[in-house]
Write a protein that holds these residues in place. Structure first.
Motif, short mmCIF file in Angstrom:
data_model
loop_
_atom_site.label_atom_id
_atom_site.label_comp_id
_atom_site.label_asym_id
_atom_site.label_seq_id
_atom_site.Cartn_x
_atom_site.Cartn_y
_atom_site.Cartn_z
N GLU A 92 -5.13 3.52 -8.44
CA GLU A 92 -5.77 3.95 -7.19
C GLU A 92 -5.17 3.24 -5.99
O GLU A 92 -4.89 3.85 -4.95
N ARG A 93 -4.93 1.92 -6.11
CA ARG A 93 -4.29 1.18 -5.02
C ARG A 93 -2.89 1.71 -4.76
O ARG A 93 -2.48 1.87 -3.61
N ALA A 94 -2.16 1.96 -5.85
CA ALA A 94 -0.79 2.47 -5.70
C ALA A 94 -0.79 3.83 -5.03
O ALA A 94 0.07 4.11 -4.18
N ALA A 95 -1.73 4.68 -5.39
CA ALA A 95 -1.78 6.01 -4.80
C ALA A 95 -2.03 5.94 -3.30
O ALA A 95 -1.40 6.66 -2.51
N ARG A 96 -2.94 5.06 -2.88
CA ARG A 96 -3.21 4.91 -1.45
C ARG A 96 -1.98 4.36 -0.72
O ARG A 96 -1.59 4.86 0.35
N ALA A 97 -1.37 3.34 -1.30
CA ALA A 97 -0.18 2.76 -0.68
C ALA A 97 0.97 3.74 -0.66
O ALA A 97 1.73 3.82 0.32
N ARG A 98 1.11 4.51 -1.74
CA ARG A 98 2.20 5.49 -1.82
C ARG A 98 2.04 6.56 -0.74
O ARG A 98 3.01 6.95 -0.09
N ALA A 99 0.82 7.03 -0.54
CA ALA A 99 0.59 8.05 0.49
C ALA A 99 0.93 7.50 1.87
O ALA A 99 1.56 8.19 2.69
N HIS A 100 0.52 6.26 2.12
CA HIS A 100 0.83 5.62 3.40
C HIS A 100 2.34 5.41 3.55
O HIS A 100 2.92 5.67 4.61
N HIS A 101 2.97 4.95 2.49
CA HIS A 101 4.42 4.71 2.49
C HIS A 101 5.18 6.00 2.76
O HIS A 101 6.11 6.05 3.58
N ARG A 102 4.79 7.06 2.08
CA ARG A 102 5.50 8.33 2.25
C ARG A 102 5.30 8.91 3.64
O ARG A 102 6.22 9.51 4.22
N GLU A 103 4.11 8.73 4.19
CA GLU A 103 3.86 9.20 5.55
C GLU A 103 4.80 8.50 6.53
O GLU A 103 5.40 9.14 7.41
N GLN A 104 4.93 7.18 6.39
CA GLN A 104 5.81 6.43 7.28
C GLN A 104 7.28 6.77 7.03
O GLN A 104 8.07 6.89 7.97
N ALA A 105 7.64 6.92 5.76
CA ALA A 105 9.03 7.25 5.43
C ALA A 105 9.41 8.62 5.99
O ALA A 105 10.52 8.80 6.51
N ARG A 106 8.51 9.57 5.89
CA ARG A 106 8.80 10.91 6.41
C ARG A 106 8.92 10.90 7.93
O ARG A 106 9.78 11.57 8.50
N ALA A 107 8.08 10.11 8.58
CA ALA A 107 8.18 10.02 10.04
C ALA A 107 9.48 9.35 10.45
O ALA A 107 10.16 9.81 11.38
N GLU A 108 9.84 8.28 9.76
CA GLU A 108 11.07 7.56 10.07
C GLU A 108 12.31 8.41 9.79
O GLU A 108 13.28 8.38 10.54
N GLY A 109 12.27 9.17 8.70
CA GLY A 109 13.44 9.95 8.30
C GLY A 109 13.31 11.43 8.57
O GLY A 109 13.91 12.25 7.86
N ALA A 110 12.54 11.81 9.61
CA ALA A 110 12.26 13.23 9.87
C ALA A 110 13.53 14.06 9.99
O ALA A 110 13.57 15.20 9.54
N ALA A 111 14.55 13.48 10.58
CA ALA A 111 15.79 14.24 10.78
C ALA A 111 16.53 14.50 9.48
O ALA A 111 17.48 15.31 9.44
N HIS A 112 16.12 13.83 8.40
CA HIS A 112 16.91 13.87 7.16
C HIS A 112 16.11 14.40 5.96
O HIS A 112 16.58 14.30 4.82
N LEU A 113 14.94 14.96 6.18
CA LEU A 113 14.12 15.40 5.05
C LEU A 113 14.73 16.57 4.30
O LEU A 113 14.67 16.63 3.07
N GLY A 114 15.32 17.51 5.02
CA GLY A 114 16.00 18.60 4.34
C GLY A 114 17.17 18.10 3.51
O GLY A 114 17.41 18.56 2.39
N LEU A 115 17.89 17.13 4.05
CA LEU A 115 19.00 16.50 3.33
C LEU A 115 18.51 15.86 2.05
O LEU A 115 19.08 16.06 0.97
N THR A 116 17.44 15.05 2.13
CA THR A 116 16.99 14.34 0.93
C THR A 116 16.43 15.30 -0.11
O THR A 116 16.58 15.07 -1.32
N ARG A 117 15.79 16.39 0.32
CA ARG A 117 15.33 17.38 -0.65
C ARG A 117 16.51 18.01 -1.38
O ARG A 117 16.49 18.20 -2.61
N ALA A 118 17.55 18.34 -0.63
CA ALA A 118 18.74 18.95 -1.24
C ALA A 118 19.42 17.97 -2.20
O ALA A 118 19.86 18.36 -3.29
N LEU A 119 19.51 16.71 -1.80
CA LEU A 119 20.12 15.70 -2.67
C LEU A 119 19.30 15.53 -3.95
O LEU A 119 19.87 15.41 -5.05
N ALA A 120 17.99 15.53 -3.83
CA ALA A 120 17.13 15.38 -5.01
C ALA A 120 17.35 16.52 -5.99
O ALA A 120 17.40 16.31 -7.22
N THR A 121 17.48 17.74 -5.48
CA THR A 121 17.73 18.89 -6.35
C THR A 121 19.05 18.74 -7.08
O THR A 121 19.14 19.00 -8.29
#
Length: 536
Positions: A338-367
């Protein structure tokens, strides 16, 4: 058994005895006796187009394979070209053996204008590696190699440099090739293990911070996290040590406020194989209110940047395994998830905001990469704002990134080394348009090798990070804008495929095709200005 060999033969025979089957380097006037011996001992030589590329490729080989890489240069300017790669390997604890000839044994101490003469070549490398050693006899060469490999495979792995006077490379002598030394892994102190186990048994909200030193202990780290119910955050070099889709995984990138909040809310912190370095934390040290347990094979690193309450100076796998034996903690995993899930959601929110210009890139790389692929990134915004925290990591040694030294030009040659070390998995290089120009010539190396290697160049018209920093300081923005380059055309001129991708869909298709191609493919991706990013 001894045999009469030249110094060059003795060097290659010793390398082969220690498992080396590939060296990265460029032949020169002074190292030809070494090159003459490579094929005799079954050692493959890979010829990058610049010695810095050779060093980065050996680094990528070492990171991806977990075995020491080898970079072979000639004297003087060649070795100094590789010094940046040596410093990067030292900074990130990567085992790379740098080999070079030196000036002759009886060369005048103050110099006489000899070809490739450097005032003190050994000392120059000694400043950036764990140690630099000059041999003085052919008979010493196998011993020096054995000692270097023992140092690289025992304790903290770091680069070494061996200098062999060039007159010794042709000289013959009776030598005995030293067998590889099996270096015992450092076991933890049992009283220290018990002290750490007592702290963890009483902890209600523990957290685990994993660095690159935990890559060889992924199974034990996962087991301890599950036993404790401890959320896991990782540094750049520890990315993938726990799969990002594990319920206890928070993500990579210690600089996010989500990590700071999680650590501040914890009553015990276990840091494994990390210096807790400023280059990972970005904004100052973590606030650690509870006990800190540090596990590191390096007795000096275990006190760097934060003093531990308990220090386990030991091999990470042995230390974690011993902790598991002495720790009984049933029923904690649910709360931890439960703690990890809350922290992960917060972490991902900040990561997405920080890397907004690169989200399409990272999705393509993951695929394209799937669960087993390797990304070799450069010191570029697309990496440290994009891929570091937004690209899922599933396996150790799958995110190769020049963290500590932060050099430019690392990604492409490191990807070449990684692909040669692990040809069965997808490998992708990620660069910015500024950094790729530092080692763009290695496209020709990858083409010569026929590697199915995608090289993604994210183009923001110059040195984007420095441009932003100048603006943030309210100072004149200058010397950071670069005229456009047709990178696809450059790639084709070097024997690669070269294409442009204008959106995520095109990038996905281009990456898929590149991984099946008969040669490298450079994919030129223009970064969209912030006004166009929207809710990507």
């Amino acid at each position: 058994m001894s045999e009469k060999l030249t110094g060059g033969e003795a060097l290659v025979a010793a390398l082969r005895a220690h498992g080396t089957d590939t060296v990265f380097g460029i032949p020169g006037t002074h190292n030809l006796p070494v090159y003459a011996a490579l094929s005799r001992y079954g050692v493959r030589d890979v010829t990058p187009r610049h010695e810095q590329g050779a060093g980065f490729a050996a680094d990528g080989w070492a990171r991806a394979s977990g075995r020491p890489g080898v970079c072979l240069t000639t004297t003087g300017p060649a070795l100094l070209n590789a010094a940046t790669a040596a410093a990067q390997a030292y900074s990130d604890s990567v085992p790379v053996l740098f080999l070079s000839p030196g000036l002759p044994l009886r060369h005048p101490g103050r110099g006489n204008g000899y070809l490739h003469e450097v005032k003190d070549q050994r000392a120059a490398l000694d400043a950036v590696v764990a140690y630099s050693h000059r041999v003085t006899a052919v008979e010493e060469i196998p011993v020096a190699v054995a000692r270097a490999f023992a140092a690289m495979t025992g304790g903290r792995p770091r680069p070494m440099h061996l200098e062999i006077p060039l007159d010794l490379l042709d000289e013959r002598a009776e030598v005995t090739i030293a067998e590889p030394v099996t270096v015992p892994r450092l076991a933890p102190s049992l009283p220290k293990v018990r002290a750490a186990a007592r702290i963890l048994a009483d902890a209600v909200r523990p957290v685990l911070v994993a660095g690159g030193g935990g890559n060889g202990a992924a199974g034990q780290l996962r087991a301890l996290a599950e036993r404790l119910g401890a959320p896991v955050v990782t540094t750049a070099n520890g990315k993938g040590v726990l799969p990002d889709d594990h319920p206890l995984a928070v993500g990579a990138g210690l600089h996010h406020q989500a990590v700071r909040d999680l650590v501040r809310d914890s009553d015990a912190v276990i840091a494994v194989g990390t210096e807790l370095a400023p280059s990972d934390l970005w904004f100052g040290p973590l606030d650690i209110p509870g006990p800190l347990i540090r596990i590191d094979t390096d007795a000096e690193a275990v006190t760097a940047n934060a003093l531990p309450d308990v220090a386990l100076v030991a091999d990470a796998a042995l230390a974690l395994g011993s902790l598991l034996e002495h720790l009984i903690r049933p029923g904690a995993a649910a709360q931890g998830a439960e703690r990890a899930a809350r922290a992960r959601a917060h972490h991902r929110e900040q990561a997405r905001a920080e890397g907004a210009a690169h989200l399409g890139l990272t999705r393509a790389l993951a695929t394209a990469l799937g669960r087993e692929g390797v990304l070799a990134g450069d010191s570029t915004m697309a990496c440290y704002y994009g891929a570091l925290s937004n690209l899922p990591g599933h396996t150790p040694r799958s995110f190769l990134y020049p963290t500590g030294l932060g050099t430019l030009g690392y990604g492409l040659p490191a990807a070449i080394g990684a692909k040669l070390a692990r040809p069965e998995v997808p490998v992708i290089a990620l660069h910015g348009d500024g950094g790729v120009m530092f080692t763009v010539q290695e496209l020709a190396t990858a083409a010569q090798l026929g590697l199915a290697l995608p090289v993604v160049v994210v183009d923001n018209g110059g040195y984007g990070e420095i441009r932003d920093e100048m603006a943030a300081r309210d100072e004149p923005v200058h010397a950071v804008d670069l005229p456009p380059v047709d990178f696809a055309l450059v790639a084709r001129a070097m024997g690669c495929h070269g294409v442009r991708a204008d959106d995520e869909e095109q990038l996905v298709r281009a990456l898929g095709a590149a991984l099946e191609a008969d040669r490298p493919t450079l994919i030129h991706l223009m970064e969209r200005p912030p006004a166009e990013i929207g809710a990507a």
